[in-house]
Design an enzyme around this catalytic site. Structure first.
Site, PDB file in Angstrom:
ATOM      1  N   TRP A  35       0.836  -1.196   0.000  1.00 59.42           N
ATOM      2  CA  TRP A  35       0.000   0.000   0.000  1.00 59.42           C
ATOM      3  C   TRP A  35       0.874   1.250   0.000  1.00 59.42           C
ATOM      4  CZ3 TRP A  35      -5.352   1.133   0.684  1.00 59.42           C
ATOM      5  CH2 TRP A  35      -6.191   0.024   0.612  1.00 59.42           C
ATOM      6  N   SER A  67       0.110  -3.612   5.808  1.00 63.32           N
ATOM      7  CA  SER A  67       0.821  -3.703   7.084  1.00 63.32           C
ATOM      8  C   SER A  67       0.221  -4.767   8.002  1.00 63.32           C
ATOM      9  CB  SER A  67       0.821  -2.344   7.785  1.00 63.32           C
ATOM     10  OG  SER A  67       1.582  -1.428   7.019  1.00 63.32           O
ATOM     11  N   VAL A  90       0.669   3.067   7.398  1.00 66.31           N
ATOM     12  CA  VAL A  90      -0.768   3.148   7.635  1.00 66.31           C
ATOM     13  C   VAL A  90      -1.084   4.622   7.830  1.00 66.31           C
ATOM     14  CG1 VAL A  90      -2.719   2.281   8.978  1.00 66.31           C
ATOM     15  CG2 VAL A  90      -0.605   0.928   8.853  1.00 66.31           C
ATOM     16  N   THR A  95     -12.169   6.217   9.606  1.00 64.20           N
ATOM     17  CA  THR A  95     -12.736   5.138  10.420  1.00 64.20           C
ATOM     18  C   THR A  95     -11.689   4.614  11.400  1.00 64.20           C
ATOM     19  OG1 THR A  95     -12.041   3.358   8.945  1.00 64.20           O
ATOM     20  CG2 THR A  95     -14.129   4.461   8.410  1.00 64.20           C
ATOM     21  N   HIS A  97     -10.359   1.878  11.427  1.00 63.97           N
ATOM     22  CA  HIS A  97      -9.513   0.884  10.759  1.00 63.97           C
ATOM     23  C   HIS A  97      -8.032   1.143  11.030  1.00 63.97           C
ATOM     24  CE1 HIS A  97      -7.427  -0.762   7.117  1.00 63.97           C
ATOM     25  NE2 HIS A  97      -8.194  -1.801   7.412  1.00 63.97           N
ATOM     26  N   PHE A 122      11.415  -2.338  13.186  1.00 61.70           N
ATOM     27  CA  PHE A 122      10.044  -1.850  13.039  1.00 61.70           C
ATOM     28  C   PHE A 122      10.031  -0.591  12.188  1.00 61.70           C
ATOM     29  CE2 PHE A 122       6.228   0.445  14.389  1.00 61.70           C
ATOM     30  CZ  PHE A 122       5.273  -0.538  14.222  1.00 61.70           C
TER      31      PHE A 122
END
Length: 166
Positions: A35, A67, A90, A95, A97, A122
């Site tokens: 993404w 992710s 992200v 929302t 989400h 990370f």
């Protein structure tokens, strides 16, 4: 301020890391989401630059959809690799989400690292806007290179773990 305090790695330290990584024959996997392609290209490019700079250019790149899928693929990768670099982004939307994906990726990768004893860099950007992601993606004009710093964190952790095993 994001990026404040990021450790700077000089050429001498890179040479020492390269020497130690070569001695340990570290096998590295980079697990990267798809993404937000421009941001992800930057993150993967940063990891690639760092890994090449320390002689770990024979790493494996594994691509996942998003992710949320990083922990499960990273879990399988820990069976064959010493070091995992997890990269994703992200971006907050309208929302909840965002909250669920961020928590799942963060918790999943942290639990995996602890349970396997394998270091996982990370490199999951959790940001409010695309501009914030681009500022951290290691692209031309970015303030930060999270792909590179995540790869460094994972490799450096592997080297420290190796000292504890002696």
């Amino acid at each position: 301020m994001s990026g404040a305090g990021v450790p700077q790695v000089d050429q001498d330290e890179l040479k020492e890391i390269a020497k130690a990584a070569k001695k340990l024959k570290l096998k590295v996997a980079v697990v990267a989401a798809q993404w937000h392609q421009q941001v992800m290209d930057g993150l993967v490019g940063g990891a690639d630059r760092y890994l090449n700079s320390v002689g770990l250019d024979d790493y494996t790149l594994l691509r996942v959809a998003g992710s949320y899928e990083l922990p499960v693929v990273a879990a399988h990768a820990t069976k064959n690799f010493d070091v995992i670099v997890a990269l994703g982004v992200v971006i907050r939307g309208e929302t909840p989400h965002f909250d669920y994906v961020c928590q799942a990726a963060t918790d999943g990768l942290a639990r995996l690292s602890i349970s396997t004893g394998k270091p996982i860099g990370f490199g999951v950007l959790t940001v409010d806007t695309e501009e914030q992601a681009l500022a951290r993606a290691g692209l031309s004009g970015s303030k930060e290179d999270v792909g590179s710093s995540s790869a460094h964190a994972a490799v450096a952790a592997a080297l420290e773990i190796s000292k504890l095993k002696k």
